[in-house]
Design an enzyme around this catalytic site. Structure first.
Site, PDB file in Angstrom:
ATOM      1  N   ARG A 145       0.758  -1.204  -0.061  1.00 60.38           N
ATOM      2  CA  ARG A 145      -0.020   0.009   0.119  1.00 60.38           C
ATOM      3  C   ARG A 145       0.764   1.179   0.028  1.00 60.38           C
ATOM      4  O   ARG A 145       1.799   1.254   0.899  1.00 60.38           O
ATOM      5  CB  ARG A 145      -0.692  -0.041   1.324  1.00 60.38           C
ATOM      6  CG  ARG A 145      -1.993  -0.873   1.359  1.00 60.38           C
ATOM      7  CD  ARG A 145      -3.028  -0.333   2.474  1.00 60.38           C
ATOM      8  NE  ARG A 145      -2.681   0.010   3.860  1.00 60.38           N
ATOM      9  CZ  ARG A 145      -3.312   0.731   4.694  1.00 60.38           C
ATOM     10  NH1 ARG A 145      -4.558   0.537   4.256  1.00 60.38           N
ATOM     11  NH2 ARG A 145      -2.877   0.970   5.742  1.00 60.38           N
ATOM     12  N   THR A 166      -1.414   7.410  -0.557  1.00 59.52           N
ATOM     13  CA  THR A 166      -2.598   7.309  -1.507  1.00 59.52           C
ATOM     14  C   THR A 166      -3.393   5.938  -0.791  1.00 59.52           C
ATOM     15  O   THR A 166      -4.563   5.992  -1.240  1.00 59.52           O
ATOM     16  CB  THR A 166      -2.304   7.292  -2.748  1.00 59.52           C
ATOM     17  OG1 THR A 166      -1.618   6.075  -3.102  1.00 59.52           O
ATOM     18  CG2 THR A 166      -1.561   8.539  -3.346  1.00 59.52           C
TER      19      THR A 166
HETATM   20  C1  PRP Z   1      -1.308  -4.624   4.616  1.00 57.16           C
HETATM   21  C2  PRP Z   1      -2.003  -5.840   4.648  1.00 57.16           C
HETATM   22  C3  PRP Z   1      -2.848  -5.973   3.548  1.00 57.16           C
HETATM   23  C4  PRP Z   1      -3.224  -4.518   3.279  1.00 57.16           C
HETATM   24  C5  PRP Z   1      -4.563  -4.099   3.669  1.00 57.16           C
HETATM   25  O1  PRP Z   1      -0.174  -4.863   3.706  1.00 57.16           O
HETATM   26  O2  PRP Z   1      -1.396  -7.196   4.881  1.00 57.16           O
HETATM   27  O3  PRP Z   1      -2.191  -6.447   2.204  1.00 57.16           O
HETATM   28  O4  PRP Z   1      -2.203  -3.604   4.010  1.00 57.16           O
HETATM   29  O5  PRP Z   1      -4.975  -2.867   3.340  1.00 57.16           O
HETATM   30  P1  PRP Z   1      -5.993  -2.248   2.169  1.00 57.16           P
HETATM   31  O6  PRP Z   1      -7.101  -3.222   2.429  1.00 57.16           O
HETATM   32  O7  PRP Z   1      -6.244  -0.864   2.716  1.00 57.16           O
HETATM   33  O8  PRP Z   1      -5.257  -2.542   1.022  1.00 57.16           O
HETATM   34  P2  PRP Z   1       1.075  -3.775   3.563  1.00 57.16           P
HETATM   35  O9  PRP Z   1       0.800  -2.875   1.987  1.00 57.16           O
HETATM   36  O10 PRP Z   1       1.271  -3.016   4.743  1.00 57.16           O
HETATM   37  O11 PRP Z   1       2.138  -4.421   3.116  1.00 57.16           O
HETATM   38  P3  PRP Z   1       2.928  -5.809   3.732  1.00 57.16           P
HETATM   39  O12 PRP Z   1       2.177  -7.013   3.759  1.00 57.16           O
HETATM   40  O13 PRP Z   1       4.132  -6.130   2.778  1.00 57.16           O
HETATM   41  O14 PRP Z   1       3.293  -5.497   5.079  1.00 57.16           O
HETATM   42  N1  URA Z   2      -2.600  -3.187   6.975  1.00 58.79           N
HETATM   43  C1  URA Z   2      -2.553  -3.651   8.241  1.00 58.79           C
HETATM   44  O1  URA Z   2      -1.548  -4.202   8.254  1.00 58.79           O
HETATM   45  N2  URA Z   2      -3.453  -3.174   9.381  1.00 58.79           N
HETATM   46  C2  URA Z   2      -4.028  -2.269   9.125  1.00 58.79           C
HETATM   47  O2  URA Z   2      -4.679  -1.968  10.292  1.00 58.79           O
HETATM   48  C3  URA Z   2      -4.628  -1.874   7.971  1.00 58.79           C
HETATM   49  C4  URA Z   2      -3.741  -2.315   6.770  1.00 58.79           C
END
Ligand code: PRP
Ligand code: URA
Length: 208
Positions: A103, A107
């Site tokens: 993410r 944004t």
């Molecule tokens: C986190 C989580 C989801 C996403 C959820 O991943 O594991 O993939 O955020 O958020 P959303 O529903 O708003 O898209 P992150 O992007 O932090 O990546 P990571 O798993 O590499 O830590």
């Molecule tokens: N991704 C996470 O890991 N935690 C949250 O609360 C939202 C997005």
């Protein structure tokens, strides 16, 4: 779209332990694996069976086995890997695909950096896993990508969902059933789930 909140007491208890600020990385990781098995049990409840002739030590019988091609778990990297590990202990010969997404912190748009799934994904049930459904941007993008890649039957499994994410997901992919251990109250201004459990990836891998 159908949503199934897995309210099994063991799932709810483990989720509470995971939410606690003081739960250390090693315990958090262990809990993700355990809860993944319980969610895996629930999401595979309606798999099709077929009968096969076998011999017990005493006689022949028609016994049920899973029908069709082995299913495929699809991990949304990186936090999805925690759930896949637990689910694989239930179904060790399942296939595994990966969709790498992060993410953008400003944004909140999901940005793809990796994609690899079995070539015949269209013939398999794909169980897409990620612990968190916040805005749902990541889950929506992953499932769109899988559909472009030929996937036809999918389910999505998470630990925690925000109401905003459930709404967005159901608008985008009404054909994909959603499984979660809980739907929390709301998102904060940074797109984090409240009360939530924090950043799932950081808590699994100890990166913060
Ligand atoms: C986190 C989580 C989801 C996403 C959820 O991943 O594991 O993939 O955020 O958020 P959303 O529903 O708003 O898209 P992150 O992007 O932090 O990546 P990571 O798993 O590499 O830590
Ligand atoms: N991704 C996470 O890991 N935690 C949250 O609360 C939202 C997005």
């Amino acid at each position: 779209m159908k949503i199934k909140v897995v309210d099994h007491p063991l799932v709810q208890h483990k989720l509470t332990l995971m939410r606690r600020r003081e739960t250390p990385t090693s315990t958090f990781r262990q809990l993700v694996t355990e809860i993944a098995m319980l969610l895996g049990y629930e999401v595979t409840r309606d798999l099709e069976l077929t009968n096969r002739q076998i011999e017990t030590p005493l006689e022949e019988m028609e016994a049920p086995v899973l029908a069709g091609k082995k299913l495929c778990f699809v991990s949304i990297l990186r936090a999805g890997n925690g759930l896949v590990d637990g689910m694989l202990s239930l179904m060790p010969s399942a296939r595994v695909g990966h969709v790498g997404l992060y993410r953008d912190p400003k944004t909140l748009v999901a940005i793809e950096y990796y994609y690899k799934v079995p070539h015949d994904i269209g013939d398999r049930l794909a169980i897409v896993v990620d612990p968190m459904l916040a805005t749902a941007n990541s889950a929506i993008a992953a499932i769109e990508r899988l559909k472009q890649g030929g996937a036809k039957r999918m389910k999505f499994v998470c630990l925690l969902a925000a109401p905003e994410g459930v709404e967005a997901f159901s608008q985008a992919h009404p054909d994909v059933e959603l499984y979660t251990a809980a739907v929390d109250r709301e998102l904060n201004d940074h797109g984090y789930i409240l009360p939530g459990l924090g950043d799932a990836g950081d808590r699994i891998y100890g990166t913060r």
